[in-house]
Design an enzyme around this catalytic site. Structure first.
Site, mmCIF file in Angstrom:
data_model
loop_
_atom_site.group_PDB
_atom_site.id
_atom_site.type_symbol
_atom_site.label_atom_id
_atom_site.label_comp_id
_atom_site.label_asym_id
_atom_site.label_seq_id
_atom_site.Cartn_x
_atom_site.Cartn_y
_atom_site.Cartn_z
ATOM 1 N N ASP A 1 52.185 34.217 11.593
ATOM 2 C CA ASP A 1 52.780 35.362 12.357
ATOM 3 C C ASP A 1 51.607 35.536 13.505
ATOM 4 O OD1 ASP A 1 53.537 37.958 13.008
ATOM 5 O OD2 ASP A 1 51.897 38.849 12.063
ATOM 6 N N ASP B 1 50.622 38.777 15.813
ATOM 7 C CA ASP B 1 49.678 39.926 16.012
ATOM 8 C C ASP B 1 48.916 40.213 14.779
ATOM 9 O OD1 ASP B 1 50.602 40.436 18.627
ATOM 10 O OD2 ASP B 1 52.264 41.159 17.882
ATOM 11 N N GLY C 1 58.253 45.653 19.807
ATOM 12 C CA GLY C 1 57.683 46.512 20.538
ATOM 13 C C GLY C 1 58.753 47.419 21.247
ATOM 14 N N ASP D 1 49.579 39.306 7.926
ATOM 15 C CA ASP D 1 48.564 40.291 7.972
ATOM 16 C C ASP D 1 49.057 41.822 7.480
ATOM 17 O OD1 ASP D 1 49.901 40.813 10.518
ATOM 18 O OD2 ASP D 1 48.131 42.309 10.803
#
Length: 257
Positions: free
Chosen positions: A8, A10, A52, A185
């Site tokens: 991943d 971010d 986003g 994460d």
């Protein structure tokens, strides 16, 4: 068939959310004249929304649209969000280029181990592709970043926790799920990877430390870069006995019979 290491972006390649995306969102809101400023506490909620554009679109309640004098039709709102997102992506990539978002510990080291062993390298992220490539190059260097396949942004319609971006990555790499390890994460990212049948290691990040990572093959504080940043093991159901760093040998054990 060569195994693959899929990251991943971010929170995995770099701690991008707090030091990159959040300030870029707020700077964008100010530039376009919105009366919005997300705090750390606010963003801890918004970060659970994949993408986003989707985070921005979540602002568009009927009350907010009227208050801010925004378009009320769906097409006008989509076009507006696209403009906002382009502005935000530019601000974010500028922060990356300025070195404001250092790579997370152990990423560059593990990438070099995987490359030397002939593993395929990829990033699968719901962030915009220019943002992903900027972070990737800053974290592992432009030369090594060229070895990565990048699957990002609007390449799929459904964002994490849907498995679509990982299914796309598997097709693009031409491999089976059994031959890949994902580094994630977040609980959303873990859910997406698991739904695609992928073995997943979690490195917790700023906004995800308290999430539920049931199903992860390994959960750690970071991949580790001894002696300055040592891995702290949070969950090790496969008894990999990770020491100060997560090494490629640990990942190999996860996908080898």
């Amino acid at each position: 068939m060569s195994p693959a290491l899929i990251f991943d972006c971010d929170g995995v390649l770099a701690d991008t959310e707090r030091y990159g995306h959040l300030p870029a969102f707020n700077e964008t809101f100010a530039e376009v004249g919105l009366h919005v400023r997300w705090t750390d506490e606010d963003y801890a909620r918004y970060v659970t929304i994949g993408g986003g554009k989707e985070r921005m679109a979540s602002l568009l309640t009927p009350e907010f649209v009227v208050r801010e004098g925004l378009p009320r039709d769906a097409e006008g709102q989509r076009a507006m969000i696209a403009v906002w997102h382009r502005i935000k992506t530019g601000k974010y990539t500028a922060k990356v280029a300025a070195g404001e978002l250092p790579g997370r510990p152990g990423v560059a080291r593990l990438v070099e181990e995987a490359a030397a062993a002939g593993w395929l390298l990829a990033v699968a992220s719901t962030s915009a592709e220019p943002s992903v490539r900027a972070v990737l190059e800053h974290t592992v260097g432009a030369a090594r970043a060229a070895d990565f396949a990048v699957f990002a942004g609007d390449a799929v319609e459904r964002k994490k926790p849907a498995p679509d971006i990982y299914l796309l990555a598997l097709r693009g790499l031409g491999i089976d799920a059994a031959d890949a390890v994902v580094i994630e994460d977040s609980a959303n990212g873990l859910a997406a990877a698991l739904a695609a049948g992928l073995t997943t290691v979690v490195t917790v990040s700023t906004y995800t430390a308290d999430e539920d990572f049931t199903g992860a093959a390994l959960v750690v504080s970071s991949l580790g870069d001894a002696p300055d940043e040592l891995t702290q093991v949070i969950s090790d159901p496969h008894r990999l006995d990770v020491g100060d760093e997560v090494r490629l040998s640990h990942l190999t054990r996860l996908i080898s019979p």
